[in-house]
Design a protein around this motif. Sequence first.
Motif, mmCIF file in Angstrom:
data_model
loop_
_atom_site.group_PDB
_atom_site.id
_atom_site.type_symbol
_atom_site.label_atom_id
_atom_site.label_comp_id
_atom_site.label_asym_id
_atom_site.label_seq_id
_atom_site.Cartn_x
_atom_site.Cartn_y
_atom_site.Cartn_z
ATOM 1 N N ASP A 229 33.626 42.481 29.834
ATOM 2 C CA ASP A 229 34.494 43.661 29.790
ATOM 3 C C ASP A 229 35.270 43.814 31.097
ATOM 4 N N ALA A 230 34.591 43.563 32.236
ATOM 5 C CA ALA A 230 35.242 43.716 33.534
ATOM 6 C C ALA A 230 36.374 42.704 33.709
ATOM 7 N N LEU A 231 36.180 41.495 33.222
ATOM 8 C CA LEU A 231 37.230 40.478 33.312
ATOM 9 C C LEU A 231 38.450 40.883 32.490
ATOM 10 N N ARG A 232 38.219 41.380 31.297
ATOM 11 C CA ARG A 232 39.347 41.800 30.458
ATOM 12 C C ARG A 232 40.097 42.963 31.096
ATOM 13 N N ASP A 233 39.358 43.922 31.679
ATOM 14 C CA ASP A 233 40.006 45.055 32.349
ATOM 15 C C ASP A 233 40.800 44.593 33.558
ATOM 16 N N ALA A 234 40.239 43.685 34.349
ATOM 17 C CA ALA A 234 40.935 43.179 35.526
ATOM 18 C C ALA A 234 42.195 42.420 35.126
ATOM 19 N N PHE A 235 42.111 41.651 34.044
ATOM 20 C CA PHE A 235 43.275 40.892 33.581
ATOM 21 C C PHE A 235 44.410 41.827 33.184
ATOM 22 N N ARG A 236 44.066 42.894 32.475
ATOM 23 C CA ARG A 236 45.099 43.830 32.033
ATOM 24 C C ARG A 236 45.761 44.550 33.198
ATOM 25 N N GLN A 237 45.053 44.687 34.321
ATOM 26 C CA GLN A 237 45.614 45.402 35.472
ATOM 27 C C GLN A 237 46.490 44.510 36.352
ATOM 28 N N LEU A 238 46.436 43.212 36.145
ATOM 29 C CA LEU A 238 47.265 42.313 36.940
ATOM 30 C C LEU A 238 48.740 42.455 36.522
ATOM 31 N N PRO A 239 49.678 42.232 37.447
ATOM 32 C CA PRO A 239 51.106 42.350 37.088
ATOM 33 C C PRO A 239 51.546 41.204 36.184
ATOM 34 N N ASN A 240 52.480 41.477 35.297
ATOM 35 C CA ASN A 240 53.038 40.428 34.474
ATOM 36 C C ASN A 240 53.964 39.539 35.305
ATOM 37 N N TYR A 241 54.034 38.283 34.930
ATOM 38 C CA TYR A 241 54.947 37.361 35.611
ATOM 39 C C TYR A 241 56.240 37.306 34.804
ATOM 40 N N THR A 242 57.326 37.711 35.417
ATOM 41 C CA THR A 242 58.606 37.742 34.711
ATOM 42 C C THR A 242 59.475 36.597 35.157
ATOM 43 N N PHE A 243 60.260 36.095 34.228
ATOM 44 C CA PHE A 243 61.173 34.976 34.554
ATOM 45 C C PHE A 243 62.401 35.037 33.641
#
Length: 243
Positions: A229-243
Amino acid sequence: MTYCVGMKLDQGLVFMSDTRTNAGVDNFAVAKKMFSWTVPGERSITIMTAGNLATTQSLVSLLEERSKSPEERNPNILHEKTMFQVARLVGATLKEVIAESTPEGQASADQFSASVIVGGQIMGGQPTVFLVYPAGNFIEITDDTPFFQIGETKYGKPILVRAYEPSMSFEDAIKLLLVSFDSTVKSNLSVGLPFDLQVYEVDSFDNSRSKRIEQDDPVYQTISNGWGDALRDAFRQLPNYTF
């Protein structure tokens, strides 16, 4: 395959191993991979094994047999004066077992390969851990390399590298190892529960603080589910990479 970790902390040493052995994708069994010798007040030695099961069982049996008959069967793991000498004895015995199993030479020897983690403390020295290779040579744990892994190491290493601190408590170290082992179990069928755990405190010369962690252990289940659960929450809080 297997997975074992020996870790050095300021407080002492922590050992953990899985118990799965397999001979194919549908043939699993449980085999102990952690073994200990102790002389109260004088020494505590623990080894963990990975590799060919016949080789590792022969190694442990030979060390055990020689430790029980010191007047007749030297060298003896309970007579060595330092942990360095213990590591050298384990390495020499491992090399002996592999050589006796492989009369046809090196190509055959690879089939009987094994590696060992050996750690502990002998009075007059500090707690330490060694990694013993199939050829009998070995290296010692250092501040730069504070833990050793054998077996299926790649899945459980990233969390150890990122989160390990020498000052952490035994409780935090066990939690860290459980995350590492859980990641490995979820990634490789050849590693599995139960896990064997042993904690050694500096200058205690006592290896009785041990436990077998079963699949239904409530703390393990909480850590396993909570880490996911903590990994999924941390992933969602990371910024998206835009290009």
